[in-house]
Motif scaffolding. Structure first.
Motif, PDB file in Angstrom:
ATOM      1  N   UNK A 154       0.800  -1.229   0.000  1.00 51.26           N
ATOM      2  CA  UNK A 154       0.000   0.000   0.000  1.00 51.26           C
ATOM      3  C   UNK A 154       0.821   1.261   0.000  1.00 51.26           C
ATOM      4  N   UNK A 155       2.085   1.179   0.429  1.00 49.87           N
ATOM      5  CA  UNK A 155       2.942   2.362   0.413  1.00 49.87           C
ATOM      6  C   UNK A 155       3.150   2.894  -1.005  1.00 49.87           C
ATOM      7  N   UNK A 156       2.987   2.015  -1.999  1.00 47.07           N
ATOM      8  CA  UNK A 156       3.110   2.443  -3.399  1.00 47.07           C
ATOM      9  C   UNK A 156       1.990   3.397  -3.805  1.00 47.07           C
ATOM     10  N   UNK A 157       0.943   3.459  -2.993  1.00 50.36           N
ATOM     11  CA  UNK A 157      -0.209   4.294  -3.324  1.00 50.36           C
ATOM     12  C   UNK A 157      -0.394   5.443  -2.325  1.00 50.36           C
ATOM     13  N   UNK A 158       0.632   5.657  -1.515  1.00 48.42           N
ATOM     14  CA  UNK A 158       0.596   6.710  -0.508  1.00 48.42           C
ATOM     15  C   UNK A 158       0.709   8.077  -1.182  1.00 48.42           C
ATOM     16  N   UNK A 159      -0.193   8.994  -0.817  1.00 46.41           N
ATOM     17  CA  UNK A 159      -0.161  10.336  -1.409  1.00 46.41           C
ATOM     18  C   UNK A 159       1.159  11.060  -1.142  1.00 46.41           C
ATOM     19  N   UNK A 160       1.860  10.648  -0.091  1.00 43.21           N
ATOM     20  CA  UNK A 160       3.139  11.266   0.251  1.00 43.21           C
ATOM     21  C   UNK A 160       4.177  11.040  -0.843  1.00 43.21           C
ATOM     22  N   UNK A 161       3.983   9.973  -1.631  1.00 46.37           N
ATOM     23  CA  UNK A 161       4.954   9.638  -2.670  1.00 46.37           C
ATOM     24  C   UNK A 161       4.374   9.839  -4.078  1.00 46.37           C
ATOM     25  N   UNK A 162       3.474  10.787  -4.181  1.00 46.73           N
ATOM     26  CA  UNK A 162       2.874  11.096  -5.481  1.00 46.73           C
ATOM     27  C   UNK A 162       3.954  11.498  -6.480  1.00 46.73           C
TER      28      UNK A 162
END
Length: 366
Positions: free
Chosen positions: A162-170
């Motif tokens: 789910x970290x791949x979809x974190x807004x922090x890494x947009x």
């Protein structure tokens, strides 16, 4: 055709065996072949240049490397060439074997022609991923898995895809579409390897579409879709990305070289794979191909050199003892993460390949 569904136990056995310079000239000089050329289709940095130079010097056989970054491309080229292939050896992962064999592109390996066959690690001799209907296909080389890679200087620890979809890494993530589509299916609680979907096309299509649509909605998180391990390495080095789905080999190589990268297996699990060198049916230089294969098996130093170049774990016996602490640490995983890895199966490949390829194209085009 008999198919193989790898268990987690076999996965652990294989990866643990290979956690992972050159053979002595006398070992190579024993190789003999009538042909003076061997054509090998493989991935970047799989065959050490020092080995190539020594082999050519000792045998008089020229090694011609043709680089590839995709199993499907190899398959399409061999299929198009038909009964007159231009290559002698191709690099195939275990779960793709059934596709190549089903199209009559490979020949079973005659291990009697390989004096150094016994120098494989015990876990890889007769590896089920490379055994079809009692015949062995391919010399096992390197083992790896799909991992979650992150720059530790700019990201927080995570145990989920789910970290791949974190807004922090947009705009700061990257992945191979076809590979990550399978992992997204796993993340969503579905079978990303399609083993349980055999005879259930509608169920498989629904699961594929769900992952496809989700990845399309999450496209703003992606800096770039990539194809080759060298691409994701460069993006991490340039700090173009902070998080990625990545093969264990290229990621481990970054760690070996001292870069602030961490590789992990998320709680949802992942898939492992085994690379092998396979003899092409009707290849123009069969004798030279066997000379090459026997030479590359000759000593653990060759396997160690392959590990240092690729970052993947070696299938050759004795390699781990030749690696330094940093090299071993780069490929090490906690036991609980090791247990989350399951090797790709060879079951139901036609359905998987067709659905994944179509969905991947749709994601890229969206």
């Amino acid at each position: 055709m008999k198919e193989f569904n790898a268990t987690r136990r076999s996965t652990l056995k294989l990866l643990a065996a290979g956690s992972g310079i050159l053979a002595a000239p006398s070992l190579m000089r024993s190789a003999h072949a009538q042909g003076k050329v061997v054509n090998i289709t493989t991935y970047d940095k799989f065959v050490p240049q020092s080995f190539i130079d020594q082999f050519q010097k000792d045998t008089g056989i020229e090694i011609r490397i043709r680089l590839t970054d995709d199993q499907g491309k190899q398959y399409n080229i061999l299929t198009a060439e038909g009964a007159t292939p231009s290559t002698d050896i191709v690099t195939v992962t275990g779960h793709r074997l059934s596709q190549f064999i089903g199209s009559n592109l490979l020949t079973p390996l005659d291990t009697g022609r390989l004096k150094n066959w016994d120098k494989l690690a015990a876990a890889y001799k007769g590896a089920p991923q490379l055994t079809i209907n009692g015949s062995t296909y391919g010399v096992p080389l390197l083992a790896g898995f799909e991992g979650l890679a992150r720059n530790t200087e700019y990201t927080k620890p995570s145990d989920s895809w789910g970290t791949m979809f974190d807004d922090e890494y947009k705009g700061l993530t990257s992945y191979i579409i076809s590979d990550f589509l399978s992992l997204t299916m796993l993340y969503q609680g579905n079978d990303g390897d399609y083993v349980t979907y055999e005879g259930k096309e509608a169920v498989a299509q629904d699961a594929t579409n769900k992952a496809r649509d989700f990845l399309i909605r999450q496209k703003d998180k992606v800096r770039k879709y990539y194809d080759a391990g060298s691409e994701v390495q460069q993006m991490f080095l340039n700090e173009d990305i902070y998080v990625a789905q990545a093969w264990s080999g290229p990621t481990a190589k970054l760690i070996m070289d001292g870069h602030p990268i961490e590789l992990s297996v998320p709680k949802e699990g992942t898939y492992g794979f085994l690379y092998s060198f396979n003899v092409v049916k009707n290849g123009p230089n069969a004798d030279a191909a066997y000379a090459f294969l026997d030479a590359i098996l000759a000593s653990p130093e060759i396997g160690a050199a392959m590990v240092r170049q690729s970052g993947f774990a070696s299938a050759f016996d004795g390699v781990e003892k030749l690696l330094n602490d940093r090299e071993r640490a780069a490929m090490a995983l906690p036991q609980d993460q090791m247990e989350r890895i399951k090797f790709f199966s060879s079951v139901n490949r036609a359905m998987k390949n067709a659905m994944i390829d179509k969905a991947a194209a749709e994601i890229k085009a969206a």
